[in-house]
Design an enzyme around this catalytic site. Sequence first.
Site, PDB file in Angstrom:
ATOM      1  CG  HIS A 104      13.225   2.421  12.881  1.00  0.00           C
ATOM      2  ND1 HIS A 104      12.968   2.251  11.542  1.00  0.00           N
ATOM      3  CD2 HIS A 104      12.346   3.363  13.285  1.00  0.00           C
ATOM      4  CE1 HIS A 104      11.993   3.056  11.172  1.00  0.00           C
ATOM      5  NE2 HIS A 104      11.599   3.751  12.206  1.00  0.00           N
ATOM      6  CG  HIS A 136      12.237   8.834  11.473  1.00  0.00           C
ATOM      7  ND1 HIS A 136      13.155   7.874  11.107  1.00  0.00           N
ATOM      8  CD2 HIS A 136      11.178   8.165  11.983  1.00  0.00           C
ATOM      9  CE1 HIS A 136      12.673   6.677  11.389  1.00  0.00           C
ATOM     10  NE2 HIS A 136      11.481   6.812  11.912  1.00  0.00           N
ATOM     11  CD  GLU A 186       8.144   3.875  11.695  1.00  0.00           C
ATOM     12  OE1 GLU A 186       8.633   4.995  11.718  1.00  0.00           O
ATOM     13  OE2 GLU A 186       8.425   2.994  12.549  1.00  0.00           O
TER      14      GLU A 186
HETATM   15 FE    FE Z   1      10.231   5.324  12.663  1.00  0.00          FE
END
Ligand code: FE
Length: 280
Positions: free
Chosen positions: A12, A59, A238
């Site tokens: 992403h 985020h 991540e």
């Molecule tokens: Fe990210």
Amino acid sequence: MAVLIGGIGSSHAPSIAHAYDQGYQERDEWRPFFDSYARVADWLCESRVDTVVVIYNDHLNHFHFNAYPTFALGVAETFDICDEGAGRRDFPIVRGHAELAWHLAEQLLNQEFDPTICQEMQVDHGVMSVLPLLSALPWRLRVVPLHVNVLREPLPLPLRLWRLGQCIGRAIENCPEEARVAVVSTGGLSHQLQGQDFGFTNPAWDMRFLDLLVGNPGLLAQATHHDYMARGGVESVEMMLWLAMRGALAQSGRDFREIKRFYQRSLLTGYGLLALELFP
Ligand code: FE
């Protein structure tokens, strides 16, 4: 009964959302990327997947460090989209699946995972840079979003993500609701957005990660946060979110096949896509 059809791992990034919004699908340098997602979107249609459980990290767009949950599950019929600074993107409100989400909430708690239960939640590019590439508009797919903290120490261990995925997979398979479900994990791949190594990527590691995720996920689950950061850059931790998707498939005990694998190094991050279909 709900049926677990397969899993998807995807990068992403705001850059993906930007490319989509700018209509880069026809640009030569972007065509292989968008074609790969189109193939996976076709597979989701062909296999009549109607719901995706999306494991991602917010985020600091919905959650903030004043109260940043380790795990947070979206339990609602709809989810709005975060304005990440350039205005709210022009999409309809995202469709949830509250029944499946409540079932997941109960099952996760019973299996000793304790997500924050969110009856209001806005989703950021962790969901929204990928969803339009996988779902026709107006939204064909319903979404159950599950946020995981990978931003601020202490982080959950990679092994914990693997076990989370196993719990999610079991919960889907014993859900009485009618749904055909894919588990989607988003994040990574290699990238670092701070310090002297800003812009660092490691395509060799990214591709090895994809191999290991398919063939030896136990090794990835035993790795430490430092193992990920040393190979892929600080924010690439991540990548451990992908273990949740793979754990969901593994608990089924069923074999699977690869529908699509794609990798491309972009300016600031490795873009990866992997779609796996379980055999019935
Ligand atoms: Fe990210």
